[in-house]
Each structure stands twice: as structure tokens, then as C-alpha cells.
Design a protein around this motif. Structure first.
Motif, PDB file in Angstrom:
ATOM      1  N   VAL A 104     -18.021 -12.347  32.908  1.00  0.00           N
ATOM      2  CA  VAL A 104     -19.027 -11.478  32.322  1.00  0.00           C
ATOM      3  C   VAL A 104     -18.327 -10.226  31.805  1.00  0.00           C
ATOM      4  N   THR A 105     -18.659  -9.817  30.587  1.00  0.00           N
ATOM      5  CA  THR A 105     -18.105  -8.590  30.007  1.00  0.00           C
ATOM      6  C   THR A 105     -19.254  -7.625  29.755  1.00  0.00           C
ATOM      7  N   PRO A 106     -19.558  -6.750  30.721  1.00  0.00           N
ATOM      8  CA  PRO A 106     -20.779  -5.943  30.632  1.00  0.00           C
ATOM      9  C   PRO A 106     -20.585  -4.558  30.064  1.00  0.00           C
ATOM     10  N   SER A 107     -19.736  -4.396  29.067  1.00  0.00           N
ATOM     11  CA  SER A 107     -19.468  -3.053  28.538  1.00  0.00           C
ATOM     12  C   SER A 107     -20.386  -2.738  27.362  1.00  0.00           C
ATOM     13  N   ARG A 108     -21.672  -2.717  27.602  1.00  0.00           N
ATOM     14  CA  ARG A 108     -22.617  -2.463  26.520  1.00  0.00           C
ATOM     15  C   ARG A 108     -22.759  -0.968  26.235  1.00  0.00           C
ATOM     16  N   TYR A 109     -22.904  -0.161  27.279  1.00  0.00           N
ATOM     17  CA  TYR A 109     -23.052   1.277  27.100  1.00  0.00           C
ATOM     18  C   TYR A 109     -21.835   1.969  27.697  1.00  0.00           C
ATOM     19  N   SER A 110     -21.224   2.904  26.980  1.00  0.00           N
ATOM     20  CA  SER A 110     -20.091   3.629  27.536  1.00  0.00           C
ATOM     21  C   SER A 110     -20.109   5.069  27.049  1.00  0.00           C
ATOM     22  N   ARG A 170     -22.527   1.639  31.646  1.00  0.00           N
ATOM     23  CA  ARG A 170     -23.781   1.161  32.231  1.00  0.00           C
ATOM     24  C   ARG A 170     -23.982  -0.296  31.836  1.00  0.00           C
ATOM     25  N   PHE A 171     -24.332  -1.133  32.802  1.00  0.00           N
ATOM     26  CA  PHE A 171     -24.488  -2.564  32.564  1.00  0.00           C
ATOM     27  C   PHE A 171     -25.905  -2.881  32.071  1.00  0.00           C
ATOM     28  N   PRO A 172     -26.054  -3.878  31.199  1.00  0.00           N
ATOM     29  CA  PRO A 172     -27.390  -4.260  30.723  1.00  0.00           C
ATOM     30  C   PRO A 172     -28.173  -5.101  31.723  1.00  0.00           C
ATOM     31  N   MET A 173     -27.519  -5.566  32.799  1.00  0.00           N
ATOM     32  CA  MET A 173     -28.184  -6.319  33.862  1.00  0.00           C
ATOM     33  C   MET A 173     -27.602  -5.878  35.196  1.00  0.00           C
ATOM     34  N   PRO A 174     -28.388  -5.922  36.292  1.00  0.00           N
ATOM     35  CA  PRO A 174     -27.855  -5.584  37.613  1.00  0.00           C
ATOM     36  C   PRO A 174     -26.980  -6.729  38.143  1.00  0.00           C
ATOM     37  N   LEU A 175     -25.697  -6.484  38.298  1.00  0.00           N
ATOM     38  CA  LEU A 175     -24.765  -7.532  38.714  1.00  0.00           C
ATOM     39  C   LEU A 175     -24.875  -7.825  40.206  1.00  0.00           C
ATOM     40  N   ASP A 176     -24.636  -9.072  40.548  1.00  0.00           N
ATOM     41  CA  ASP A 176     -24.554  -9.485  41.949  1.00  0.00           C
ATOM     42  C   ASP A 176     -23.098  -9.313  42.377  1.00  0.00           C
ATOM     43  N   LEU A 177     -22.771  -8.165  42.948  1.00  0.00           N
ATOM     44  CA  LEU A 177     -21.385  -7.845  43.254  1.00  0.00           C
ATOM     45  C   LEU A 177     -20.794  -8.765  44.321  1.00  0.00           C
ATOM     46  N   ALA A 178     -21.648  -9.377  45.140  1.00  0.00           N
ATOM     47  CA  ALA A 178     -21.147 -10.307  46.157  1.00  0.00           C
ATOM     48  C   ALA A 178     -20.541 -11.550  45.526  1.00  0.00           C
ATOM     49  N   GLN A 179     -20.905 -11.823  44.268  1.00  0.00           N
ATOM     50  CA  GLN A 179     -20.385 -13.013  43.585  1.00  0.00           C
ATOM     51  C   GLN A 179     -19.160 -12.709  42.723  1.00  0.00           C
ATOM     52  N   VAL A 180     -18.704 -11.446  42.711  1.00  0.00           N
ATOM     53  CA  VAL A 180     -17.539 -11.065  41.909  1.00  0.00           C
ATOM     54  C   VAL A 180     -16.259 -11.357  42.686  1.00  0.00           C
ATOM     55  N   GLU A 181     -15.329 -12.101  42.067  1.00  0.00           N
ATOM     56  CA  GLU A 181     -14.048 -12.392  42.717  1.00  0.00           C
ATOM     57  C   GLU A 181     -13.034 -11.281  42.434  1.00  0.00           C
ATOM     58  N   TYR A 182     -12.936 -10.863  41.156  1.00  0.00           N
ATOM     59  CA  TYR A 182     -12.057  -9.744  40.817  1.00  0.00           C
ATOM     60  C   TYR A 182     -12.419  -9.211  39.437  1.00  0.00           C
ATOM     61  N   LEU A 183     -11.885  -8.019  39.109  1.00  0.00           N
ATOM     62  CA  LEU A 183     -12.077  -7.411  37.805  1.00  0.00           C
ATOM     63  C   LEU A 183     -10.795  -7.523  36.996  1.00  0.00           C
ATOM     64  N   HIS A 184     -10.928  -7.724  35.695  1.00  0.00           N
ATOM     65  CA  HIS A 184      -9.796  -7.593  34.783  1.00  0.00           C
ATOM     66  C   HIS A 184     -10.063  -6.343  33.974  1.00  0.00           C
ATOM     67  N   LEU A 185      -9.323  -5.258  34.264  1.00  0.00           N
ATOM     68  CA  LEU A 185      -9.602  -3.956  33.706  1.00  0.00           C
ATOM     69  C   LEU A 185      -8.336  -3.357  33.115  1.00  0.00           C
ATOM     70  N   LEU A 186      -8.373  -3.050  31.827  1.00  0.00           N
ATOM     71  CA  LEU A 186      -7.233  -2.457  31.131  1.00  0.00           C
ATOM     72  C   LEU A 186      -5.961  -3.269  31.338  1.00  0.00           C
ATOM     73  N   GLY A 187      -6.120  -4.592  31.285  1.00  0.00           N
ATOM     74  CA  GLY A 187      -4.967  -5.483  31.412  1.00  0.00           C
ATOM     75  C   GLY A 187      -4.542  -5.769  32.834  1.00  0.00           C
ATOM     76  N   GLU A 188      -5.236  -5.217  33.832  1.00  0.00           N
ATOM     77  CA  GLU A 188      -4.866  -5.385  35.236  1.00  0.00           C
ATOM     78  C   GLU A 188      -5.962  -6.150  35.972  1.00  0.00           C
ATOM     79  N   ASP A 189      -5.537  -7.071  36.881  1.00  0.00           N
ATOM     80  CA  ASP A 189      -6.485  -7.750  37.769  1.00  0.00           C
ATOM     81  C   ASP A 189      -6.664  -6.900  39.024  1.00  0.00           C
ATOM     82  N   ILE A 190      -7.905  -6.580  39.358  1.00  0.00           N
ATOM     83  CA  ILE A 190      -8.198  -5.700  40.468  1.00  0.00           C
ATOM     84  C   ILE A 190      -9.113  -6.398  41.450  1.00  0.00           C
TER      85      ILE A 190
END
Length: 363
Positions: free
Chosen positions: A318-324, A339-359
Motif C-alpha cells: 500500500v502506498t498511502p501518500s495522498r496528503y503531505s 495523512r492516509f486516505p484510509m485508516p490502516l490496520d497497523l497489526a497487518q504491516v510487516e515493514y515500511l519501505h521509506l526513502l529507499g530503506e526497509d524499516i
């Protein structure tokens, strides 16, 4: 059993009872236009008409008085069950709004709208009147970082209402300011234009959001709405039609946000950056970055690109970068709010890919 489930079961049972009853008595009279108008006025302004009683107009006596009264009672209960979704607080308004959003299908299982019912604020002052306008908080939620407010504005001045019906343009409330019990000031992150409610003439809906992690300790907040403004159809400077402020208050429930202090170097569009920290909640992400060297004139171009991806445990992304929004801090860092356009289920997130880095969210 929670409120929404009970309301749904009650509504279904009453609808079935009413259907069977009406089949046995097809000539049961329907409420008059005057009764329906009074009921709508009661629902739109519960304080202004609370003492008014709906009485059946008896041009002729109904054939079955008990049956007629049962129709009125059941209709009132059904109306109450339907109106419960717009009750002040509780998160139900926003749950429905997000569930019906065009983004719901795109996000699928990555979104969780039911969690909004656990984020509802308590209203202390739910409505305020000034200068021919009443402003109400229909609903408000807080996820630990961002507070969302659903507002309804009712035009009470007939001259102003006549003008709004004649002129074209976009109607908006002035900026929303939030003050904590200690006097801290939070400025609105976004504000939507007023849209006609459709329930009653002269009623409009709008939403505003305030993004700040320190809201979690704000306690009972004072929400101040400033001015009713009409913008011309082609854009440009708006005209202030009515002066506020309209001051309301709501209690924010302390909620902990996920915060990671990273200090991780990364490269974006060939430039060196340091990802200092991020704060994540179901509805928003705030990250702080800086450049170790003197920033170039193009340092903010990447902000508008999609440099954030959520990788879910089921393999989807999911790429939720609608509002910045980008803010320059006094210490030379950049603060990026998304700000995300939908409320994410953070318990289902494995990791973030942010600015080229896996977090990893657990690091």
C-alpha cells in the motif's frame, strides 16, 4: 453487544414487524407533510424544538387507533436507529465515511475502519451559535497523532440563506484552532469546503484535521472555528460572510503513537539525507529528516513523490501518500506529515519501505 450491532438488529426486527402489520392493514394512513417537517426539524436542531410534540392531525379518525400509534412509534424508533450513526462522538460517522470512500476497495484488507469506534472523543460543548450560524461537532476521533472533526454548519439567518441560494461559489469555515487545557495551540492540518447536507435547507457539512503527537496529553480541548467565508467560483480571495468564533470543546483520550528514533542515512534522487525519526498511527505518519550538507534548491521536490510503501503480512503493498505537508524546523530539519486516505490496520504491516530503506516497525 455494542451499540451499532444492537441498533441494526432492532431496525431489522422493527422493519419486519412493520411490514407484516402493514400487509394486514394496507389503508393505514401515512404521516402528513407537516409531521414529517416537524420531525426533520427536531432531528436537525434537538435543542431548539425539544418541547414540540408530534400529534396526529385528525381530519378523520383512523380506523384502528392502536395500529396507527404503532406505526408512529415504530417510525420514530427506526428514525432514532438511523440517526444513531450521526450521534455526537463514538467514531461511527467517520467509520461510515471511510467505509464508503472510493479508496476502500484499493486498500482492501490493509484498512480497518472498525478501529475508529475505539477512537471516539467525548463532547463537552457540542454546538455553538454566533452571528446567525450554528456550528456542531457531529463526530470526532483521535488516533494518537491526528484528530479528525466532522462539523455541521446551519445557517439561521434567512437573508444569508437567500443569498447563498442565489450566488455561486464555494463556502468554507475559517481555520480551525485547537487549544489544550494548558493553552498550547494546534493549527489545523487540513479543512474541507462546506458541502450541502441534504437533510435540511441551510445545513452544510465539513471536516477538519489537526496533526500533532502532543495532542495525546492535551486533555479537554477547546476547538475554535473562525469565520464563514464564500470563495468565488473561479478561485481567489474569499469574502467573510459571518464572523466567529464558534467555540466547541472535546476530550481527547490519551493514546500512544508508535515512535522510532532511527538516525539512518539514505539517498533520495542522488542527494544524501538522514532519516531522524518517524511517528506512525493508523491515520498518519510524521517523519523528520535533514541533510548533512548544505541543502540544494531542489531539496523538497522528492516530497511530492511516492517514497513510502507499506508491505503487509499477506504480501500486498500500500502506498498511502495522498496528503503531505513539509515544515522547516528551527533546527534545520524538515518535518514531513502524511495523512492516509484510509485508516490502516497497523497489526497487518510487516515493514515500511521509506526513502529507499526497509524499516521494521519493531526495531
Amino acid at each position: 453487544m455494542d451499540g451499532p450491532v444492537f441498533d441494526a438488529m432492532l431496525k431489522t426486527a422493527l422493519e419486519e414487524a412493520l411490514r407484516r402489520d402493514m400487509e394486514e392493514a394496507p389503508d393505514t394512513p401515512t404521516p402528513s407533510w407537516r409531521q414529517r417537517k416537524r420531525m426533520r426539524r427536531l432531528l436537525a436542531g434537538p435543542y431548539s424544538g425539544a418541547e414540540e410534540v408530534l400529534e396526529p392531525e385528525t381530519a378523520r379518525k383512523p380506523r384502528n387507533l392502536a395500529r396507527w400509534l404503532s406505526v408512529i412509534i415504530i417510525a420514530a424508533l427506526l428514525t432514532g436507529a438511523a440517526a444513531a450513526g450521526l450521534a455526537l462522538g463514538g467514531g461511527e460517522y467517520f467509520r461510515r465515511t471511510f467505509s464508503e470512500s472510493r479508496w476502500a476497495e484499493d486498500y482492501g484488507a490493509a484498512a480497518d475502519t472498525d478501529q475508529l469506534l475505539e477512537m471516539g472523543m467525548e463532547m463537552d460543548t457540542a454546538q455553538a451559535e454566533a452571528d446567525g450560524l450554528r456550528v456542531e461537532i457531529l463526530d470526532a476521533v483521535f488516533d494518537g497523532q491526528i484528530a479528525l472533526f466532522a462539523l455541521r454548519a446551519t445557517v439561521l439567518d434567512q437573508d444569508l440563506l437567500d443569498r447563498l441560494q442565489e450566488e455561486e461559489g464555494r463556502l468554507a469555515l475559517g481555520q480551525a484552532w485547537v487549544f489544550s487545557e494548558e493553552g498550547d495551540f494546534f493549527r489545523d492540518f487540513s479543512f474541507s469546503f462546506l458541502e450541502e447536507d441534504g437533510a435540511e435547507e441551510g445545513q452544510y457539512l465539513a471536516e477538519c484535521s489537526v496533526l500533532d503527537e502532543t495532542l495525546s496529553s492535551a486533555g479537554l480541548c477547546r476547538v475554535q472555528i473562525n469565520d464563514l467565508v464564500l470563495f468565488p467560483p473561479g478561485g481567489g480571495r474569499g469574502e467573510v460572510l459571518r464572523k466567529g468564533p464558534w467555540t466547541l470543546s472535546a476530550a481527547l483520550r490519551p493514546t500512544e503513537a508508535l515512535r522510532l528514533d532511527l538516525g539512518r542515512a539514505c539517498r533520495v534522487d542522488g542527494e544524501d539525507w538522514v532519516l531522524d525519526s518517524l511517528t506512525l498511527t493508523p491515520l498518519a505518519l510524521r517523519l523528520t529528516v535533514h541533510q548533512p550538507e548544505e541543502p540544494s534548491p531542489e531539496t523538497e521536490n522528492w516530497i511530492l513523490s511516492e517514497y513510502l510503501t507499506f508491505h503487509m503480512k499477506d504480501g500486498s503493498t500500500v502506498t498511502p501518500s495522498r496528503y503531505s505537508r513539509v515544515t522547516h524546523n528551527d533546527d534545520g530539519t524538515l518535518q514531513v506529515d502524511i495523512r492516509f486516505p484510509m485508516p490502516l490496520d497497523l497489526a497487518q504491516v510487516e515493514y515500511l519501505h521509506l526513502l529507499g530503506e526497509d524499516i521494521d516497525l519493531e526495531e
